[in-house]
Design a protein around this motif. Structure first.
Motif, mmCIF file in Angstrom:
data_model
loop_
_atom_site.group_PDB
_atom_site.id
_atom_site.type_symbol
_atom_site.label_atom_id
_atom_site.label_comp_id
_atom_site.label_asym_id
_atom_site.label_seq_id
_atom_site.Cartn_x
_atom_site.Cartn_y
_atom_site.Cartn_z
ATOM 1 N N LEU A 9 0.816 -1.207 0.000
ATOM 2 C CA LEU A 9 0.000 0.000 0.000
ATOM 3 C C LEU A 9 0.854 1.263 0.000
ATOM 4 O O LEU A 9 0.506 2.258 -0.647
ATOM 5 C CB LEU A 9 -0.958 -0.006 1.191
ATOM 6 C CG LEU A 9 -2.033 -1.094 1.128
ATOM 7 C CD1 LEU A 9 -2.825 -1.134 2.427
ATOM 8 C CD2 LEU A 9 -2.948 -0.898 -0.066
ATOM 9 N N LEU A 10 1.982 1.230 0.689
ATOM 10 C CA LEU A 10 2.893 2.380 0.666
ATOM 11 C C LEU A 10 3.456 2.596 -0.737
ATOM 12 O O LEU A 10 3.568 3.728 -1.204
ATOM 13 C CB LEU A 10 4.025 2.198 1.672
ATOM 14 C CG LEU A 10 3.651 2.380 3.140
ATOM 15 C CD1 LEU A 10 4.815 2.000 4.038
ATOM 16 C CD2 LEU A 10 3.208 3.798 3.419
ATOM 17 N N THR A 15 3.376 5.713 -5.788
ATOM 18 C CA THR A 15 3.095 5.816 -7.219
ATOM 19 C C THR A 15 2.080 6.922 -7.492
ATOM 20 O O THR A 15 2.148 7.607 -8.514
ATOM 21 C CB THR A 15 2.558 4.466 -7.754
ATOM 22 O OG1 THR A 15 3.549 3.464 -7.537
ATOM 23 C CG2 THR A 15 2.233 4.536 -9.231
ATOM 24 N N LEU A 16 1.166 7.110 -6.549
ATOM 25 C CA LEU A 16 0.139 8.142 -6.693
ATOM 26 C C LEU A 16 0.594 9.502 -6.168
ATOM 27 O O LEU A 16 -0.166 10.465 -6.174
ATOM 28 C CB LEU A 16 -1.133 7.720 -5.950
ATOM 29 C CG LEU A 16 -1.834 6.476 -6.497
ATOM 30 C CD1 LEU A 16 -2.932 6.029 -5.553
ATOM 31 C CD2 LEU A 16 -2.396 6.753 -7.879
ATOM 32 N N GLY A 17 1.826 9.541 -5.686
ATOM 33 C CA GLY A 17 2.362 10.801 -5.189
ATOM 34 C C GLY A 17 2.015 11.095 -3.736
ATOM 35 O O GLY A 17 2.102 12.234 -3.292
ATOM 36 N N ILE A 18 1.627 10.059 -3.003
ATOM 37 C CA ILE A 18 1.283 10.230 -1.583
ATOM 38 C C ILE A 18 2.517 9.904 -0.743
ATOM 39 O O ILE A 18 3.114 8.843 -0.894
ATOM 40 C CB ILE A 18 0.115 9.312 -1.186
ATOM 41 C CG1 ILE A 18 -1.112 9.634 -2.036
ATOM 42 C CG2 ILE A 18 -0.197 9.438 0.295
ATOM 43 C CD1 ILE A 18 -2.248 8.648 -1.880
ATOM 44 N N ALA A 23 0.380 8.282 3.834
ATOM 45 C CA ALA A 23 -0.221 6.983 3.536
ATOM 46 C C ALA A 23 -0.407 6.170 4.809
ATOM 47 O O ALA A 23 -1.458 5.550 5.009
ATOM 48 C CB ALA A 23 0.643 6.223 2.531
ATOM 49 N N LEU A 24 0.586 6.168 5.695
ATOM 50 C CA LEU A 24 0.459 5.433 6.954
ATOM 51 C C LEU A 24 -0.660 6.002 7.812
ATOM 52 O O LEU A 24 -1.440 5.248 8.409
ATOM 53 C CB LEU A 24 1.783 5.461 7.734
ATOM 54 C CG LEU A 24 2.869 4.547 7.207
ATOM 55 C CD1 LEU A 24 4.196 4.831 7.919
ATOM 56 C CD2 LEU A 24 2.471 3.088 7.393
ATOM 57 N N LYS A 25 -0.754 7.319 7.854
ATOM 58 C CA LYS A 25 -1.820 7.966 8.618
ATOM 59 C C LYS A 25 -3.182 7.559 8.065
ATOM 60 O O LYS A 25 -4.100 7.237 8.823
ATOM 61 C CB LYS A 25 -1.645 9.484 8.570
ATOM 62 C CG LYS A 25 -2.682 10.245 9.338
ATOM 63 C CD LYS A 25 -2.447 11.745 9.245
ATOM 64 C CE LYS A 25 -3.563 12.520 9.915
ATOM 65 N NZ LYS A 25 -3.402 13.960 9.756
#
Length: 65
Positions: A9-10, A15-18, A23-25
């Motif tokens: 997921l990270l 890849t989506l620029g997050i 992302a973890l939050k």
């Protein structure tokens, strides 16, 4: 879905620029939201079962099966 993990997921988030911290939050909040909604649904089912048992006592579970 069992094959999904935080690393995957990270990477998808990256890849989506997050950013990884964002992302973890988001993953933690999502997990918390799922738990809260699951508890609400379980309570709702319990209430519905109690109403059914009042209306149709023959459907009430017993220790005998």
């Amino acid at each position: 879905m069992a094959h999904l993990n935080s690393d995957i997921l990270l990477a998808a988030g990256e890849t989506l620029g997050i950013k990884p911290t964002t992302a973890l939050k988001l993953m933690r909040q999502f997990a918390l939201d799922v738990r809260q909604e699951a508890h609400k649904l379980m309570d709702e089912v319990q209430q519905q079962n109690e109403l059914i048992a009042l209306d149709r006592p023959e459907l009430t579970a017993t220790f005998a099966g």
